[in-house]
Write an enzyme that holds these catalytic residues in place. Structure first.
Site, PDB file in Angstrom:
ATOM      1  N   ARG A 103       7.101  -5.999   3.240  1.00 60.95           N
ATOM      2  CA  ARG A 103       4.962  -6.658   2.824  1.00 60.95           C
ATOM      3  C   ARG A 103       4.976  -6.727   0.950  1.00 60.95           C
ATOM      4  O   ARG A 103       4.773  -5.741   0.977  1.00 60.95           O
ATOM      5  CB  ARG A 103       3.635  -5.922   3.826  1.00 60.95           C
ATOM      6  N   HIS A 121       0.774  -0.805  -0.216  1.00 59.50           N
ATOM      7  CA  HIS A 121       0.341   0.012  -0.155  1.00 59.50           C
ATOM      8  C   HIS A 121       0.427   1.614  -0.041  1.00 59.50           C
ATOM      9  O   HIS A 121       0.990   2.148   0.697  1.00 59.50           O
ATOM     10  CB  HIS A 121      -0.671   0.082   1.598  1.00 59.50           C
TER      11      HIS A 121
END
Length: 292
Positions: A101, A76
């Site tokens: 991530r 993100h």
């Protein structure tokens, strides 16, 4: 084939097998330099700060502020692998271990993340056994996985024996974020090579249309909790769940990111009579000195 030739063939094959085995494994005791993984293995809780900024100075400040690992956010955020490589290199030797991530459990994403020095791979939205298996497959060298051996800054970070020690130091984190993933939690937790299963607080609500406190939501978290601990894996969640008395057992936590930490730090700094960075009240900092 004569008996002599058969014996020679078997002897040579055995020697080659031992040579391959020795090449794949450490020659001595397992060498663990991933301090975050060691703490998990010891049953301790660890907390990681979320990083979305490409600024190496911000990264180093966070990585040396007491957290166990850095949750480098590439799902993100617009961070590139080039950005992250520079951040990890700029703060080599930091007390917090670099975890990333990745956007997905693909060979390309995980290969680049591990080559630049990630010691933890966090995989989002794992709904199936196949995706969990892919996370392990691309994170680990043979014979455990299918990670390719190529160039990277990992050797300069972790030593010339990195190839022999990487599998023992890598942490594979599987995020369960959907009702489908919850339904498959038992099968996902059975995949060899997983270290942590993370109950994703925000997306469990996002994908289910429920919220924390709802019966349906809490039932999903309970299932992830129970299945993970039954399989003797580390259980992850947001830092807000660190001291949940009604559901103990969490040991892997994601802390807030830079904006919230800066805000909290500013509030602490501006509080009446608050010590300034650990210094005696009324004593000004020396410009250019290392912050304490």
């Amino acid at each position: 084939m004569t008996a002599k030739r058969i014996v020679l063939f078997v002897l040579v094959g055995t020697m080659m097998g031992h040579a391959q085995q020795d090449w794949r494994k450490p020659t001595g005791p397992v060498k663990i330099y991933n301090t975050a993984k060691q703490k998990l293995m010891d049953g301790k809780q660890i907390v990681g700060v979320t990083i979305s900024s490409p600024d190496p100075n911000i990264y180093c400040a966070a990585a040396n502020s007491g957290f166990d690992y850095t949750w480098i956010e590439m799902q993100h955020s617009p961070l590139t692998y080039s950005d992250v490589a520079k951040m990890i290199w700029a703060c080599r030797g930091a007390s917090a271990m670099p975890f990333i991530r990745v956007p997905d459990a693909t060979e390309s994403d995980i290969q680049k993340a591990t080559d630049i020095g990630a010691l933890g791979i966090i995989v989002p939205t794992v709904d199936t056994v196949e995706k969990a298996e892919a996370a392990v497959k691309w994170s680990k060298y043979p014979p455990v996985g299918r990670r390719s051996q190529g160039n990277g800054q990992y050797g300069a970070l972790y030593g010339n024996d990195y190839r022999q020690t990487a599998n023992d130091n890598m942490v594979v984190v599987i995020m369960i974020e959907t009702p489908i993933g919850v339904a498959n939690a038992e099968k996902i937790a059975s995949v060899p090579g997983i270290d942590v299963i993370f109950a994703a607080s925000t997306d469990l609500g996002n994908f289910s249309g429920t919220k924390q406190g709802d019966k349906e939501y809490e039932a999903m978290v309970t299932k992830i909790h129970d299945v993970t601990l039954e399989h003797r894996l580390a259980l992850g969640g947001p830092q807000a769940w660190k001291d949940r008395a009604e559901r103990p057992g969490f040991t892997f936590f994601q802390a807030p990111g830079e904006p919230q930490l800066i805000k909290l730090g500013a509030q602490a700094n501006l509080a009446p009579s608050a010590p300034q960075g650990g210094r005696q009240t009324g004593v000004a900092a020396t410009e250019g000195a290392e912050p304490r």
